[in-house]
Design a protein around this motif. Structure first.
Motif, PDB file in Angstrom:
ATOM      1  N   UNK A 475       0.821  -1.211   0.000  1.00  0.00           N
ATOM      2  CA  UNK A 475       0.000   0.000   0.000  1.00  0.00           C
ATOM      3  C   UNK A 475       0.856   1.263   0.000  1.00  0.00           C
ATOM      4  N   UNK A 476       1.972   1.234   0.747  1.00  0.00           N
ATOM      5  CA  UNK A 476       2.839   2.424   0.817  1.00  0.00           C
ATOM      6  C   UNK A 476       3.420   2.780  -0.543  1.00  0.00           C
ATOM      7  N   UNK A 477       3.708   1.788  -1.368  1.00  0.00           N
ATOM      8  CA  UNK A 477       4.236   2.072  -2.705  1.00  0.00           C
ATOM      9  C   UNK A 477       3.224   2.832  -3.560  1.00  0.00           C
ATOM     10  N   UNK A 478       1.943   2.694  -3.233  1.00  0.00           N
ATOM     11  CA  UNK A 478       0.891   3.319  -4.037  1.00  0.00           C
ATOM     12  C   UNK A 478       0.388   4.629  -3.450  1.00  0.00           C
ATOM     13  N   UNK A 479       0.300   4.707  -2.140  1.00  0.00           N
ATOM     14  CA  UNK A 479      -0.313   5.907  -1.550  1.00  0.00           C
ATOM     15  C   UNK A 479       0.541   6.540  -0.452  1.00  0.00           C
ATOM     16  N   UNK A 480       1.766   6.064  -0.278  1.00  0.00           N
ATOM     17  CA  UNK A 480       2.697   6.709   0.648  1.00  0.00           C
ATOM     18  C   UNK A 480       2.212   6.778   2.074  1.00  0.00           C
ATOM     19  N   UNK A 481       2.205   7.994   2.629  1.00  0.00           N
ATOM     20  CA  UNK A 481       1.879   8.196   4.048  1.00  0.00           C
ATOM     21  C   UNK A 481       0.440   7.803   4.387  1.00  0.00           C
ATOM     22  N   UNK A 482      -0.419   7.671   3.382  1.00  0.00           N
ATOM     23  CA  UNK A 482      -1.820   7.325   3.644  1.00  0.00           C
ATOM     24  C   UNK A 482      -2.007   5.842   3.959  1.00  0.00           C
ATOM     25  N   UNK A 483      -0.973   5.039   3.750  1.00  0.00           N
ATOM     26  CA  UNK A 483      -1.074   3.594   3.971  1.00  0.00           C
ATOM     27  C   UNK A 483      -1.402   3.299   5.436  1.00  0.00           C
TER      28      UNK A 483
END
Length: 520
Positions: A475-483
């Motif tokens: 998830x972090x690879x796609x949405x960064x800090x929002x993961x």
């Protein structure tokens, strides 16, 4: 400037819904549900007989009549009979518990209830059913000394005198899903719901040659408006008895519908069914979804498998089917569409000022399809209604083409370190993982960050089981800090009565885990 949808010529007359097909082809198939079929003439005959029976029960114009019926064609017959004689229908979700039934009966002031025979134990457990002024009747079974749906339809006798209704009279009280608090009773009049039905006819370009499959509960506003829209133009309507992918696939094969309308969870279950084949979907010309955000990656998966593009819409119980994506362009995939017939939309900031294109704003709506208000709830009306406008509480963005993009529900937005995070965006990122089936995301109070992002996921069958850390990294690879900071794997995702992911239940799960953690 406000954005106007196409103009509606006039609302559909709900009290005389079948006049068009009755005059043009009365003996063709109108309604199919399981093994039961009605012609237009037969459908009207049942409506008229039941309307007379309701009057003989001592029911009067404007009385509220609650329904707790399984999803069958007969539920539409009952609704239309009630509308014919000026009664107000209070549809209850068939999955309601006894406590939820009692809450709805008390809040609505219902005087009568029709209840499925298999729910007979609820009558003993309920505080209110036995006290209803006009009593209750069973559907699907006959019990000693009780009235039944079947008995009213077969009673015979002289035609009853039908009271005259005004277009401003209430027609339905729908209870909201309660995703942000106690359910509220939404009032729709003959005008507002007739406008909703007429708008859906226009948006879907329905004709009598269509075969329409509302793949959700007819107790919910979305499937009901779909079914009534189909019947109003003389299109054959097929009512499923359950909402799992297996039955919907079976209906696709046997009835060959042209229009399919379902919530995302059912679309996903159907498309991921191992028995689903591309040819099962060949009869369809429209695959429409609403009720919750449809993940873009799964929409692409659906298109690759079926050859059809998911056309997404947006609506609320208070303002159904208000946005509709009619575009089949990949550039507009994920948009909830343009303003639907009969509606006017406005995006505003926290100060009530309209925002520029491509800027997030709170969605306000007005128009004849908008509810008349919340039943006997002046505080809720003051909070949601202002100068003819309804505050949806949802955040949208509109592009230069007038297409709206859902950004999150205001009451569900997660504020993490001062940044707004939409649960739907995080869910979409998680569901892009090849092993994840469904995802539900919530915010949990955190003294350091304001709120922490918690995610609950279910996994696909027969796939490698990922570790929690792997899912978070993905998830972090796609949405960064929002993961999400926390990911929990569930055997089953809780779904609320309207078919949406139940974020209230997820929040309870998270809070219970926090309490257990403190006790250790």
């Amino acid at each position: 400037m406000p954005i106007f949808g196409p103009r509606l010529s006039r609302p559909v007359n709900l009290g005389d819904l079948l006049s068009l097909p009755l005059n043009s082809r009365p003996d063709t198939k109108a309604l199919v549900s399981g093994s039961r079929e009605w012609t237009w003439r037969g459908l009207q005959r049942d409506i008229d007989a039941l309307a007379k029976g309701l009057i003989t029960m001592g029911l009067h114009k404007s009385d509220r009549v609650a329904t707790l019926m399984p999803n069958r064609g007969e539920i539409l017959v009952f609704y239309l009979a009630c509308l014919k004689v000026g009664l107000v229908v209070v549809p209850l979700n068939y999955r309601y518990t006894t406590l939820e039934i009692d809450y709805a009966l008390e809040k609505s002031g219902a005087v009568a209830l029709i209840i499925g025979a298999e729910r007979s134990e609820d009558i003993q457990d309920s505080k209110f059913i036995g006290k209803l002024k006009k009593g209750f009747l069973y559907f699907g079974g006959v019990f000693e000394d009780t009235r039944s749906y079947e008995g009213l339809i077969n009673a015979g006798g002289q035609p009853a005198e039908i009271p005259v209704s005004s277009i401003s009279d209430p027609a339905f009280l729908f209870f909201t899903s309660g995703s942000t608090g106690k359910p509220k009773a939404v009032v729709h009049s003959l005008l507002s719901f007739g406008s909703i039905v007429a708008g859906f006819v226009a948006a879907l370009k329905l004709t009598r040659d269509d075969i329409v499959l509302p793949g959700g509960s007819i107790a919910h506003v979305g499937s009901l408006s779909t079914a009534l829209a189909a019947l109003s133009v003389g299109a054959k309507t097929v009512i499923p008895q359950s909402f799992d992918g297996e039955e919907i696939l079976s209906i696709l094969r046997s009835s060959r519908p042209t229009i399919l309308v379902m919530v995302p969870a059912v679309f996903i279950a159907m498309e991921r069914n191992r028995g689903a084949r591309r040819e099962d979907f060949e009869s369809l010309r429209v695959c429409f979804t609403g009720g919750d955000k449809f993940p873009v990656n799964i929409a692409k998966e659906f298109t690759n498998k079926t050859g059809h593009i998911i056309q997404e819409g947006y609506g609320l119980t208070e303002a159904p089917d208000c946005l509709f994506n009619q575009s089949l362009s990949p550039d507009k995939s994920g948009s909830v569409g343009t303003v639907a017939p009969g509606y006017v939309a406005s995006l505003r900031d926290e100060k009530g000022q309209e925002v520029a294109p491509n800027v997030d704003g709170n969605l306000w709506l007005r128009g004849s399809p908008v509810m008349t208000g919340y039943w006997k709830n002046p505080q809720a009306n003051r909070e949601a209604l202002s100068d003819g406008w309804f505050d949806t509480g949802d955040v949208m963005r509109v592009d230069s083409d007038g297409c709206f993009w859902f950004r999150g529900r205001k009451k569900q937005i997660i504020v993490h370190d001062g940044s707004n995070i939409s649960p739907q965006e995080v869910e979409e990122a998680l569901m892009a993982h090849p092993s994840v089936n469904l995802a539900g995301v919530i915010g949990i109070r955190d003294d350091t960050h304001g709120e922490s992002v918690w995610a609950f996921i279910t996994l696909k069958k027969n796939v490698p089981m990922p570790s929690v850390s792997e899912v978070i990294r993905f998830a972090k690879k796609r949405i960064g800090y929002k993961a999400p900071e926390v990911v929990e794997i569930l055997a089953d995702m809780p779904i609320n009565p309207t078919g949406k992911i139940d974020r209230v239940a997820l929040k309870r799960l998270a809070e219970a885990q926090l309490v257990q953690g403190k006790e250790k």
